[in-house]
Design an enzyme around this catalytic site. Structure first.
Site, mmCIF file in Angstrom:
data_model
loop_
_atom_site.group_PDB
_atom_site.id
_atom_site.type_symbol
_atom_site.label_atom_id
_atom_site.label_comp_id
_atom_site.label_asym_id
_atom_site.label_seq_id
_atom_site.Cartn_x
_atom_site.Cartn_y
_atom_site.Cartn_z
ATOM 1 N N GLU A 25 9.199 16.249 15.435
ATOM 2 C CA GLU A 25 9.580 16.099 14.033
ATOM 3 C C GLU A 25 8.746 17.065 13.185
ATOM 4 O O GLU A 25 7.519 17.018 13.215
ATOM 5 C CB GLU A 25 9.323 14.665 13.567
ATOM 6 C CG GLU A 25 9.777 14.454 12.152
ATOM 7 C CD GLU A 25 9.455 13.056 11.619
ATOM 8 O OE1 GLU A 25 8.303 12.607 11.764
ATOM 9 O OE2 GLU A 25 10.358 12.435 11.057
ATOM 10 N N CYS A 59 13.061 11.194 6.876
ATOM 11 C CA CYS A 59 12.986 10.703 8.265
ATOM 12 C C CYS A 59 14.277 10.947 9.015
ATOM 13 O O CYS A 59 14.263 11.234 10.203
ATOM 14 C CB CYS A 59 12.634 9.227 8.270
ATOM 15 S SG CYS A 59 13.721 8.261 7.214
ATOM 16 N N LYS A 88 0.845 -1.203 0.000
ATOM 17 C CA LYS A 88 0.000 0.000 0.000
ATOM 18 C C LYS A 88 0.875 1.246 0.000
ATOM 19 O O LYS A 88 1.512 1.577 0.996
ATOM 20 C CB LYS A 88 -0.902 0.045 1.241
ATOM 21 C CG LYS A 88 -1.909 1.178 1.136
ATOM 22 C CD LYS A 88 -2.569 1.532 2.443
ATOM 23 C CE LYS A 88 -2.057 2.793 3.071
ATOM 24 N NZ LYS A 88 -2.054 3.998 2.225
ATOM 25 N N GLU A 120 9.376 1.517 11.023
ATOM 26 C CA GLU A 120 10.401 2.534 10.714
ATOM 27 C C GLU A 120 9.715 3.872 10.850
ATOM 28 O O GLU A 120 8.880 4.232 10.015
ATOM 29 C CB GLU A 120 10.888 2.375 9.265
ATOM 30 C CG GLU A 120 11.679 1.129 9.001
ATOM 31 C CD GLU A 120 13.030 1.130 9.674
ATOM 32 O OE1 GLU A 120 13.521 2.215 10.058
ATOM 33 O OE2 GLU A 120 13.586 0.049 9.838
#
Ligand code: NAD
Length: 487
Positions: free
Chosen positions: A390, A290, A182, A256
């Site tokens: 973040e 990331c 996906k 992750e």
């Protein structure tokens, strides 16, 4: 803006080797222009069920076509897919740039070449996955088998759409798993094109299934009984939801997740290289990365001199047409993302950090594109929002420090632990700091290097499990111990 010649068909779902329409669709947009690229299917729970059943059938323990195939044949198919990606590299790179907004320079010379390398790396592994014989007793023959974990759901974010899909697809296929893939709803197009290439390569029906759509599609995958494992890359918030969702069925999961990586520059470093590393660390991929080096720790004696050079470079790096090969700063992926980033810039100002570069949205293409200036905040305190959370955009927080002990403490005072970097000419200091940082990757005198052979993943809220390298294979296999009585 450069006109693209790409003709993009409406997306369909790949289930059991067939392209099928869905009952609902949504539009996917070029973030540089706001123009609709095409429509994509929002898969229903029934579509996910069909994909899961197809993957189960293709796996079917020892009876399915994928399990009957030799490891060598599986490896050859993965290699053939890599060849097809390589043959279509310019087309796939352009599609990635149109869908994600990243500079064509990055798609063409970083993402897509690494897709090819990752697939080839794991094609090679297919024939090298094995258990061991263990001579524990004279009276027993004991050995282990490494078996595929089964049907795996791969849930991918939008920042490196095809690359992160292949980080998972490569080891899953090499280990003999079947998959339901996906892509993120913002960036489905290269994954759909990969599905066409996989059919051309000759993968048996049901081995690779692709379902497009948003969070509900991911949730249906997590809830599905026929799926044995979820391999997820995305935000820590969704990672937590997936972990909760997988608890009842005890599905295997690897996560992750996000990061807030410290980039530490000691006074004895090669300043020119460290400035380039800091720019690359935060502004590569528009900061939607990331492992972005979003916290820059500068040792006090060099701070002012460093910032002068840094700001000069940041100001030169203005956003421009992603399809222009000279562009190094593209468009943010979506309206939501640019609004989130602008929200953090406001928070930085409100909390008292000093804005020394950028900070504004850029009006390109009649204001329809999602562009933002490379942004730097000085005088950031470690407890500010822009130092702890973040942002996932081109926003750099500068923090000053004095000495090794202080910087290690500050760097580790953060929920994330994905990556870090250290710049110094002192070899001993570099290794001492590397050991003390709680992060899955540490770069010394460089930033952001990756290779298919080197594991990548997080400590703490950045997730668990490792992708790439031999380590990834552990997460797509189960170990079986066999005892044979010789007595
Ligand atoms: P996201 O978590 O919002 O979405 C990621 C994927 O999960 C998408 O496909 C989305 O449709 C799906 N999803 C959303 N909600 C879900 C749910 N409840 N259940 C199942 N699936 C669900 O992340 P994003 O905004 O696409 O990507 C940005 C995030 O990804 C950042 O936090 C970034 O740090 C992280 N990321 C991590 C790595 C890494 O290797 N550690 C790499 C790239 C991106």
């Amino acid at each position: 803006m450069s006109a693209s010649k790409a003709h993009i068909e409406p997306g369909r779902l790949l289930i059991n080797g067939q392209w099928v329409d869905g009952s609902k669709t949504f539009e996917t947009v070029n973030p540089a222009t706001g123009a609709v690229l095409t429509s994509v299917v929002e898969a229903s729970a029934t579509d996910v069920d069909h994909a899961a059943q197809a993957a189960r059938q293709a796996f079917a323990d020892h009876l399915g076509p994928w399990r009957k195939m030799s490891a060598s044949e599986r490896g050859r198919l993965i290699w053939r897919l890599a060849d097809l990606v390589e043959n279509h590299l310019p087309e796939l790179a352009e599609l990635e740039t149109l869908d994600n907004g990243k500079p064509i320079f990055e798609s063409r010379y970083v993402d897509l070449p690494m897709v090819v390398d990752v697939l080839r790396y794991y094609a090679g592994w297919a024939t090298k996955i094995h258990g061991e014989t263990v001579n524990a007793f004279e009276s027993a023959f004991t050995y282990t088998l490494r078996e595929p974990v089964g049907v795996v759901g791969l849930i991918i974010p939008w920042n490196f759409p095809l690359l992160l899909a292949c980080w998972k697809l490569g080891p899953a296929l090499a280990c003999g798993c079947t998959v339901i893939l996906k892509p993120a709803e913002q960036t489905s197009l290269t994954t759909l094109r990969l599905g066409e290439l996989a059919l051309e390569a000759g993968f048996p029906a049901g081995v690779i299934n692709i379902v497009t759509g948003g969070p509900d599609v991911g949730k249906a995958m997590v809830a599905h009984d026929a799926i044995d494992k979820i391999a997820f890359t995305g935000s820590s918030a969704v990672g937590r939801e997936i972990m909760r969702g997988a608890a009842d069925s005890l599905k295997r999961i690897t996560l992750e997740l996000g990061g807030k990586s410290p980039n530490i520059v000691f006074a004895d470093s090669d300043i020119e290289s460290a400035v380039k590393g800091a720019i690359n660390g935060i502004f590569y991929g528009k900061g939607e990365v990331c492992n972005a080096g979003s916290r820059l720790f500068l040792e006090t004696p060099i701070k002012n001199q460093f910032l002068e050079k840094l700001v000069l470079r940041a100001k030169k790096m203005q956003p421009a047409d992603p399809l222009d090969p000279k562009t190094r700063m593209g468009a943010m992926v979506s309206r939501e993302q640019i609004e989130t980033v602008l929200g953090y810039i406001e928070a930085g100002k409100t909390e008292g950090a000093k804005l020394i570069a950028g900070g504004n949205r850029v009006t390109l293409n009649d204001g329809k594109g999602f562009f933002i200036q490379p942004t730097i905040f000085d005088e950031v305190k470690n407890d500010m929002k822009i130092a702890q959370e973040e942002i996932f955009g081109p926003v750099l927080a500068i923090l000053a420090f004095d000495g090794l002990d202080q910087v290690v403490e500050l760097a580790n005072q953060n929920p994330y632990g994905l990556a870090a970097a250290v710049w110094t000419r002192d070899v001993k200091k570099a290794h001492v700091v590397s050991r003390q940082l709680r992060a899955g990757t540490v770069w010394i005198n460089t930033y952001g290097l990756m290779d298919p052979s080197l594991p990548f993943g997080g400590y703490k809220s950045s997730g668990f499990g490792r992708e790439l390298g031999q380590n990834a294979l552990e997460h797509y296999t189960e170990v079986k111990t066999v005892w044979m009585n010789l007595g």
